[in-house]
Every structure is written in C-alpha cells, then in structure tokens.
Design a protein around this motif. Sequence first.
Motif, PDB file in Angstrom:
ATOM      1  N   SER A 106       0.715  -0.897  -0.339  1.00 47.80           N
ATOM      2  CA  SER A 106      -0.119   0.160  -0.060  1.00 47.80           C
ATOM      3  C   SER A 106       0.755   1.620  -0.501  1.00 47.80           C
ATOM      4  CB  SER A 106      -0.943   0.072   1.541  1.00 47.80           C
ATOM      5  OG  SER A 106      -1.918  -1.076   1.042  1.00 47.80           O
ATOM      6  N   SER A 107       0.268   2.325  -0.151  1.00 48.95           N
ATOM      7  CA  SER A 107       0.690   3.732   0.129  1.00 48.95           C
ATOM      8  C   SER A 107       0.611   4.452   1.210  1.00 48.95           C
ATOM      9  CB  SER A 107       0.972   4.098  -1.745  1.00 48.95           C
ATOM     10  OG  SER A 107       1.685   3.672  -2.386  1.00 48.95           O
ATOM     11  N   PRO A 108       0.818   5.327   1.416  1.00 47.34           N
ATOM     12  CA  PRO A 108       0.108   6.150   2.229  1.00 47.34           C
ATOM     13  C   PRO A 108      -1.029   6.626   1.013  1.00 47.34           C
ATOM     14  CG  PRO A 108       2.615   6.648   1.960  1.00 47.34           C
ATOM     15  CD  PRO A 108       2.344   6.017   0.667  1.00 47.34           C
ATOM     16  N   SER A 109      -2.007   6.841   2.596  1.00 47.26           N
ATOM     17  CA  SER A 109      -2.963   7.529   2.483  1.00 47.26           C
ATOM     18  C   SER A 109      -3.380   9.157   2.298  1.00 47.26           C
ATOM     19  CB  SER A 109      -3.962   7.810   3.601  1.00 47.26           C
ATOM     20  OG  SER A 109      -5.763   9.385   3.880  1.00 47.26           O
ATOM     21  N   ILE A 110      -4.230   9.716   0.921  1.00 51.10           N
ATOM     22  CA  ILE A 110      -3.983  10.822   0.486  1.00 51.10           C
ATOM     23  C   ILE A 110      -5.646  11.789   0.962  1.00 51.10           C
ATOM     24  CG2 ILE A 110      -2.557  10.883  -1.614  1.00 51.10           C
ATOM     25  CD1 ILE A 110      -4.981  10.217  -3.340  1.00 51.10           C
ATOM     26  N   GLN A 111      -6.422  11.059   1.933  1.00 52.90           N
ATOM     27  CA  GLN A 111      -7.089  11.761   2.491  1.00 52.90           C
ATOM     28  C   GLN A 111      -6.623  13.307   3.475  1.00 52.90           C
ATOM     29  OE1 GLN A 111      -9.817   9.733   4.528  1.00 52.90           O
ATOM     30  NE2 GLN A 111     -10.820   8.499   3.101  1.00 52.90           N
ATOM     31  N   PRO A 112      -5.524  13.581   3.883  1.00 51.11           N
ATOM     32  CA  PRO A 112      -5.527  14.932   4.579  1.00 51.11           C
ATOM     33  C   PRO A 112      -5.365  15.472   3.633  1.00 51.11           C
ATOM     34  CG  PRO A 112      -3.849  12.839   5.472  1.00 51.11           C
ATOM     35  CD  PRO A 112      -4.658  12.278   4.438  1.00 51.11           C
ATOM     36  N   ILE A 113      -4.684  15.481   2.383  1.00 55.30           N
ATOM     37  CA  ILE A 113      -4.502  16.482   1.328  1.00 55.30           C
ATOM     38  C   ILE A 113      -5.869  16.624   0.131  1.00 55.30           C
ATOM     39  CG2 ILE A 113      -1.783  16.569   2.155  1.00 55.30           C
ATOM     40  CD1 ILE A 113      -1.752  14.874  -0.694  1.00 55.30           C
ATOM     41  N   ASP A 114      -6.729  16.478   0.744  1.00 55.26           N
ATOM     42  CA  ASP A 114      -8.236  16.126   0.127  1.00 55.26           C
ATOM     43  C   ASP A 114      -8.165  15.455  -1.431  1.00 55.26           C
ATOM     44  OD1 ASP A 114     -11.020  17.123  -0.187  1.00 55.26           O
ATOM     45  OD2 ASP A 114     -10.393  18.841  -1.842  1.00 55.26           O
ATOM     46  N   GLY A 115      -8.243  14.507  -1.059  1.00 58.06           N
ATOM     47  CA  GLY A 115      -7.524  13.021  -1.843  1.00 58.06           C
ATOM     48  C   GLY A 115      -8.410  12.370  -1.964  1.00 58.06           C
ATOM     49  N   ILE A 116      -8.923  11.575  -2.518  1.00 54.80           N
ATOM     50  CA  ILE A 116      -9.747  10.100  -2.735  1.00 54.80           C
ATOM     51  C   ILE A 116      -8.793   9.003  -2.283  1.00 54.80           C
ATOM     52  CG2 ILE A 116     -11.404   8.894  -3.539  1.00 54.80           C
ATOM     53  CD1 ILE A 116     -12.363  11.695  -4.993  1.00 54.80           C
ATOM     54  N   ASP A 117      -9.332   8.054  -1.554  1.00 50.64           N
ATOM     55  CA  ASP A 117      -8.371   6.675  -0.847  1.00 50.64           C
ATOM     56  C   ASP A 117      -8.918   5.696  -1.776  1.00 50.64           C
ATOM     57  OD1 ASP A 117      -5.910   8.154   0.505  1.00 50.64           O
ATOM     58  OD2 ASP A 117      -6.733   7.585   1.999  1.00 50.64           O
ATOM     59  N   GLU A 118      -8.260   5.049  -3.078  1.00 52.19           N
ATOM     60  CA  GLU A 118      -8.525   3.639  -3.275  1.00 52.19           C
ATOM     61  C   GLU A 118      -8.292   2.059  -2.074  1.00 52.19           C
ATOM     62  OE1 GLU A 118      -8.469   1.726  -7.538  1.00 52.19           O
ATOM     63  OE2 GLU A 118      -6.960   1.517  -6.521  1.00 52.19           O
TER      64      GLU A 118
END
Length: 159
Positions: A106-118
């Motif tokens: 896996s890679s780090p979550s991008i939700q904290p920078i307003d991204g969408i996690d798959e």
Amino acid sequence: MSAVKISDLKIFVSMFLLLIFFSCSEKGADKKSNSKTEEITSIALSNIGGQLGYYRVIKVTKDSIHFETGTTSTKKHKEWHSAIKPETWKSMTSSFKITNLDHIESSPSIQPIDGIDESFQIKTNEKSHVYVNAHSDIHYNQFARFKQELLKIIPQEYQ
C-alpha cells in the motif's frame, strides 16, 4: 507388587498407543487441508474522500454484487444490487494471482490533502488482504483488470 508393575505397564502402553493414534490422525488432517487450494471468496473496492465526502463502495461475492455511491455533504446516496453468474465471478477473479497478494504494498493515505483513497479488500478461504492506494505497486494491473470487469457489470447510471 507385580500387580502394580503390570498396571503401570498397561498405562504406559495405553499412553504410547494414544500418542501414536493422535500423531497419525494429525498428519492425515494436514494432508486434507493442504489439498484444498486457496481461492478468493470476496472482493471489496472503495473510493472514499474529497471535500464533499465522496464515497463509492463495491462488494462482490461468488453470487452477488452490492454497489453504493454518494456524497455526505449533499446527502445523496444510490444503491444497486444484483446476482451474478458463476462465469462472471470466475472472470472477475481470474485477474488476481493469489500468490502475488502477499507481496502487494500500500501507499500512504492522501485524504489529509483532500484526496480520495482507493482501497481493496480481498478475502480468501485462508486470509484477508487489505490494500490502500496500491497504484504504484508492480502488481496493480490485477486491480485495474478487476475494475474493467466491474465496468461491464455496473449499470451506466451508477458509474
């Protein structure tokens, strides 16, 4: 005193025979479990995040598919359910190589920078695998093929 020795000998022989019996039955059980191959029992895909609280959750099992999508900020929600044929299930799971599942990272979550996690959750009859943002992994093509198979099944108005 000889009765005590005979009694001790009977107990010793009985324990020895029980030990042999249980060790033989465990080996037989191991052979049975090893003969069963690992297979996928369910696959879940979710896309969650963004400023509007977007979500899309898809769960596929051997006999059905469940789809939900919406946004939490506008309180919009859609659902769709359908049965699937065994051939469809086989086609969808054929993109995955079970031996590779332990090596996908896996890679780090991008939700904290307003991204969408798959995220993917793949369950087999032996274990469960969870991956978040595995886009950069060399085995991601398995997930991409699965997503293409999903597009063939899910009605256009839900995509």
